[in-house]
Scaffold this motif. Structure first.
Motif, PDB file in Angstrom:
ATOM      1  N   MET A 195       0.821  -1.206   0.000  1.00 22.37           N
ATOM      2  CA  MET A 195       0.000   0.000   0.000  1.00 22.37           C
ATOM      3  C   MET A 195       0.858   1.260   0.000  1.00 22.37           C
ATOM      4  O   MET A 195       0.602   2.196  -0.754  1.00 22.37           O
ATOM      5  N   ILE A 196       1.888   1.280   0.852  1.00 25.32           N
ATOM      6  CA  ILE A 196       2.594   2.540   1.058  1.00 25.32           C
ATOM      7  C   ILE A 196       4.019   2.513   0.507  1.00 25.32           C
ATOM      8  O   ILE A 196       4.334   3.241  -0.422  1.00 25.32           O
ATOM      9  N   THR A 197       4.864   1.643   1.059  1.00 23.45           N
ATOM     10  CA  THR A 197       6.279   1.752   0.676  1.00 23.45           C
ATOM     11  C   THR A 197       6.513   1.319  -0.759  1.00 23.45           C
ATOM     12  O   THR A 197       7.260   1.962  -1.481  1.00 23.45           O
ATOM     13  N   ASP A 198       5.885   0.210  -1.182  1.00 27.75           N
ATOM     14  CA  ASP A 198       6.047  -0.224  -2.568  1.00 27.75           C
ATOM     15  C   ASP A 198       4.821   0.153  -3.371  1.00 27.75           C
ATOM     16  O   ASP A 198       4.328  -0.631  -4.164  1.00 27.75           O
ATOM     17  N   ASN A 199       4.324   1.371  -3.162  1.00 29.95           N
ATOM     18  CA  ASN A 199       3.116   1.805  -3.851  1.00 29.95           C
ATOM     19  C   ASN A 199       3.221   1.520  -5.352  1.00 29.95           C
ATOM     20  O   ASN A 199       4.212   1.854  -5.981  1.00 29.95           O
ATOM     21  N   PHE A 200       2.161   0.885  -5.888  1.00 34.12           N
ATOM     22  CA  PHE A 200       2.241   0.438  -7.278  1.00 34.12           C
ATOM     23  C   PHE A 200       2.455   1.590  -8.245  1.00 34.12           C
ATOM     24  O   PHE A 200       3.211   1.471  -9.190  1.00 34.12           O
ATOM     25  N   THR A 207      -4.084 -10.564   0.150  1.00 28.11           N
ATOM     26  CA  THR A 207      -3.671  -9.396   0.922  1.00 28.11           C
ATOM     27  C   THR A 207      -2.835  -8.451   0.069  1.00 28.11           C
ATOM     28  O   THR A 207      -3.027  -7.233   0.103  1.00 28.11           O
ATOM     29  N   GLY A 208      -1.920  -9.038  -0.706  1.00 26.48           N
ATOM     30  CA  GLY A 208      -1.093  -8.217  -1.578  1.00 26.48           C
ATOM     31  C   GLY A 208      -1.927  -7.447  -2.576  1.00 26.48           C
ATOM     32  O   GLY A 208      -1.695  -6.260  -2.811  1.00 26.48           O
ATOM     33  N   ALA A 209      -2.940  -8.129  -3.154  1.00 28.15           N
ATOM     34  CA  ALA A 209      -3.808  -7.472  -4.134  1.00 28.15           C
ATOM     35  C   ALA A 209      -4.608  -6.349  -3.481  1.00 28.15           C
ATOM     36  O   ALA A 209      -4.743  -5.255  -4.043  1.00 28.15           O
ATOM     37  N   LEU A 210      -5.105  -6.620  -2.247  1.00 30.20           N
ATOM     38  CA  LEU A 210      -5.870  -5.590  -1.529  1.00 30.20           C
ATOM     39  C   LEU A 210      -4.987  -4.376  -1.251  1.00 30.20           C
ATOM     40  O   LEU A 210      -5.382  -3.234  -1.491  1.00 30.20           O
ATOM     41  N   GLY A 211      -3.772  -4.635  -0.776  1.00 23.82           N
ATOM     42  CA  GLY A 211      -2.843  -3.541  -0.489  1.00 23.82           C
ATOM     43  C   GLY A 211      -2.527  -2.735  -1.732  1.00 23.82           C
ATOM     44  O   GLY A 211      -2.535  -1.506  -1.704  1.00 23.82           O
ATOM     45  N   ALA A 212      -2.275  -3.460  -2.848  1.00 19.59           N
ATOM     46  CA  ALA A 212      -1.949  -2.765  -4.087  1.00 19.59           C
ATOM     47  C   ALA A 212      -3.109  -1.879  -4.530  1.00 19.59           C
ATOM     48  O   ALA A 212      -2.913  -0.734  -4.938  1.00 19.59           O
ATOM     49  N   GLY A 213      -4.337  -2.416  -4.424  1.00 19.43           N
ATOM     50  CA  GLY A 213      -5.513  -1.643  -4.828  1.00 19.43           C
ATOM     51  C   GLY A 213      -5.715  -0.428  -3.957  1.00 19.43           C
ATOM     52  O   GLY A 213      -5.965   0.671  -4.448  1.00 19.43           O
ATOM     53  N   LEU A 214      -5.588  -0.620  -2.626  1.00 21.16           N
ATOM     54  CA  LEU A 214      -5.764   0.514  -1.715  1.00 21.16           C
ATOM     55  C   LEU A 214      -4.683   1.568  -1.960  1.00 21.16           C
ATOM     56  O   LEU A 214      -4.961   2.767  -1.931  1.00 21.16           O
ATOM     57  N   GLY A 215      -3.463   1.100  -2.206  1.00 22.54           N
ATOM     58  CA  GLY A 215      -2.377   2.029  -2.483  1.00 22.54           C
ATOM     59  C   GLY A 215      -2.633   2.822  -3.750  1.00 22.54           C
ATOM     60  O   GLY A 215      -2.396   4.034  -3.801  1.00 22.54           O
ATOM     61  N   PHE A 216      -3.164   2.134  -4.771  1.00 24.01           N
ATOM     62  CA  PHE A 216      -3.499   2.796  -6.030  1.00 24.01           C
ATOM     63  C   PHE A 216      -4.553   3.878  -5.783  1.00 24.01           C
ATOM     64  O   PHE A 216      -4.426   5.012  -6.231  1.00 24.01           O
ATOM     65  N   THR A 217      -5.614   3.499  -5.014  1.00 22.02           N
ATOM     66  CA  THR A 217      -6.678   4.464  -4.711  1.00 22.02           C
ATOM     67  C   THR A 217      -6.125   5.664  -3.962  1.00 22.02           C
ATOM     68  O   THR A 217      -6.448   6.814  -4.282  1.00 22.02           O
ATOM     69  N   ALA A 218      -5.278   5.392  -2.956  1.00 21.35           N
ATOM     70  CA  ALA A 218      -4.714   6.486  -2.163  1.00 21.35           C
ATOM     71  C   ALA A 218      -3.902   7.427  -3.045  1.00 21.35           C
ATOM     72  O   ALA A 218      -4.049   8.653  -2.972  1.00 21.35           O
ATOM     73  N   ALA A 219      -3.061   6.832  -3.914  1.00 15.17           N
ATOM     74  CA  ALA A 219      -2.229   7.670  -4.777  1.00 15.17           C
ATOM     75  C   ALA A 219      -3.091   8.522  -5.704  1.00 15.17           C
ATOM     76  O   ALA A 219      -2.841   9.710  -5.891  1.00 15.17           O
ATOM     77  N   MET A 222       8.262   8.628  -0.528  1.00 13.44           N
ATOM     78  CA  MET A 222       9.566   8.075  -0.164  1.00 13.44           C
ATOM     79  C   MET A 222       9.811   8.199   1.326  1.00 13.44           C
ATOM     80  O   MET A 222      10.576   7.428   1.914  1.00 13.44           O
ATOM     81  N   GLY A 223       9.152   9.189   1.939  1.00 13.15           N
ATOM     82  CA  GLY A 223       9.298   9.356   3.379  1.00 13.15           C
ATOM     83  C   GLY A 223       8.814   8.152   4.155  1.00 13.15           C
ATOM     84  O   GLY A 223       9.198   7.940   5.306  1.00 13.15           O
ATOM     85  N   PHE A 224       7.941   7.328   3.531  1.00 15.95           N
ATOM     86  CA  PHE A 224       7.421   6.148   4.226  1.00 15.95           C
ATOM     87  C   PHE A 224       8.369   4.961   4.158  1.00 15.95           C
ATOM     88  O   PHE A 224       8.101   3.934   4.746  1.00 15.95           O
ATOM     89  N   SER A 225       9.469   5.090   3.389  1.00 15.66           N
ATOM     90  CA  SER A 225      10.269   3.890   3.145  1.00 15.66           C
ATOM     91  C   SER A 225      10.790   3.302   4.453  1.00 15.66           C
ATOM     92  O   SER A 225      11.273   4.011   5.325  1.00 15.66           O
TER      93      SER A 225
END
Lengths: 234, 200
Positions: free
Chosen positions: B12-17, B135-147, B185-188
């Motif tokens: 979701m955050i550090t490896d945001n898609f 879980t990975g897919a959910l995180g990727a989707g949420l990260g995409f939405t957030a971005a 990048m601050g979240f890394s």
């Protein structure tokens, strides 16, 4: 409306084609897929941390583009219109798998560096876009030349972006150390990729005297016909 | 559980898609002009990602792996995704007309979204289990939405700014994306710091 006139203009260009050479050179400059049409942004940003990676990605995509253009142009009368997009995708995915296997066998180092972005050539909109707007309407030879030209344009854009990022970010070019005392590491990071590409496109706009305002990847997307009226709602 | 949280938050955050893996740039740049369309696109992508993962995992696990056909994953996955998005569109149109009116617009745009194919291939390559993949897919989707959402906010400010003509349109959008990416990048390291630090 803007899109329609654009598509119409493109059709006119195809009709009055001035010989085969034009099919090749248009991809390099006038219709450069990355810097002018703004297609295939994902690999352009992702693999261009080094100039050599850019060339590798460019050649892999060109190989897929030329082969898929050739096959689709031969099969254009066989493929039913209603299911053409899935057919194109399967043909493209087949050639991507082939390229992947070739690269794994002969260039394992490059294969590792391109990683996930190699299979993702399948969904690169340049390739599907050329299949839809050119190869499915033209004969074999123009389609191959079109693929070569677009591929060369894509490779050139990747090489340019990769060079800028490698020189500024790592102080080297094609692996040769340029003895720059303090390279700006941010250019190798994702943020620098967005920044470098933005500046390069701005420079291209300035040199060609046109603006990319109101133009996004969607307008030349192969699926534009299926969602043209919907895009206006968005 | 700790591993799952780590997968969820790093996707979701550090490896945001979008902002660190550069997948799904086309919708990110194309459909992020307004907050509500960003949210719609993000939700549709998240749903398709999870469902695509649900469909591709069994095929990968019980067909491609045992028969040593892993190299065919690209062809098989893209076919499943294309087919599945088509069916999903028809089903939603028929069964849930209000949902279709809200999200259906975005569905055809998703088939060729590299983030959806990317997440399935990435999870397969990482040899995730079923739960980890979802879980990975959910995180990727949420990260995409957030971005998308954050970027639509940034973009509403830059859209009317007075900038040199050459920078109008795509260049200014890309540079704005660069600033958002810099912020991410601050979240890394933060996800590993919170969820991975204890195990050593």
């Amino acid at each position: 409306m803007h899109t329609e006139s654009l598509l119409h203009r493109k059709k006119m260009i195809f009709m009055n084609e001035k010989g085969m050479l034009n099919e090749f050179t248009k991809g390099l400059l006038k219709e450069n897929p990355t810097l002018v049409s703004l297609l295939g942004m994902c690999p352009t940003l992702a693999v261009t941390t080094m100039a050599a990676n850019g060339i590798g990605m460019g050649i892999a995509a060109t190989l897929v583009l030329v082969c898929s253009n050739a096959v689709i142009s031969c099969l254009k009368k066989v493929i039913p219109d209603s299911v053409r997009l899935p057919c194109f995708i399967v043909i493209i995915a087949g050639f991507v798998t082939l390229t992947e296997l070739i690269m794994k066998g002969f260039f394992p180092e490059l294969y590792d560096r391109l990683g996930i972005y190699l299979p993702l050539i399948t969904v690169n909109c340049i390739i599907l876009g050329r299949a839809e707007s050119f190869a499915s309407k033209n004969d074999l030879l123009p389609s191959i030349l079109d693929g070569l030209g677009m591929g060369a344009g894509f490779t050139a854009a990747l090489f340019l972006t990769g060079s800028v990022r490698e020189i500024l970010g790592m102080g080297s070019w094609m692996g040769i150390d340029l003895h720059i005392s303090s390279p700006m590491t941010v250019f190798v990071l994702p943020a620098g990729g967005f920044f470098a590409l933005g500046c390069i496109i701005a420079a291209v706009n300035r040199l060609s005297g046109r603006s990319s305002e109101d133009k996004n990847g969607c307008e030349k997307c192969p699926c534009i016909d299926s969602c043209k009226e919907r895009i206006q709602d968005i | 559980m700790k591993e799952l949280m780590l997968i969820l938050f790093s996707a979701m955050i550090t490896d945001n898609f979008v902002l660190s893996k550069f997948m799904g740039i086309c919708p990110f740049l194309g459909v992020s002009k307004k907050a509500d369309s960003s949210l719609g696109m993000g939700t549709a992508v998240t749903i398709v990602m999870i469902l695509a993962q649900l469909c591709t995992y069994p095929v990968y696990k019980f067909f491609l792996l045992p028969f040593d056909l892993v190299y065919l994953r690209t062809v098989v996955f893209i076919l499943i995704i294309a087919l599945f998005v088509q069916i999903l569109e028809m089903a939603v149109k028929k069964l849930f007309p209000p949902l279709y009116r809200a999200l259906g617009v975005y569905l055809p745009l998703i088939t060729t979204n590299c983030a959806v194919l990317g997440v399935t291939i990435l999870n397969a390559d990482n040899e995730y289990t079923f739960i980890e993949s979802i879980t990975g897919a959910l995180g990727a989707g949420l990260g995409f939405t957030a971005a998308m959402l954050i970027f639509s906010g940034v973009r509403s400010r830059t859209e009317n700014a007075d900038i040199p003509a050459a920078f109008k349109g795509a260049p200014s959008t890309l540079i704005a994306a660069s600033v958002v990416s810099l912020a991410f990048m601050g979240f890394s390291g933060i996800a590993e710091g919170i969820f991975g630090g204890f195990g050593g």
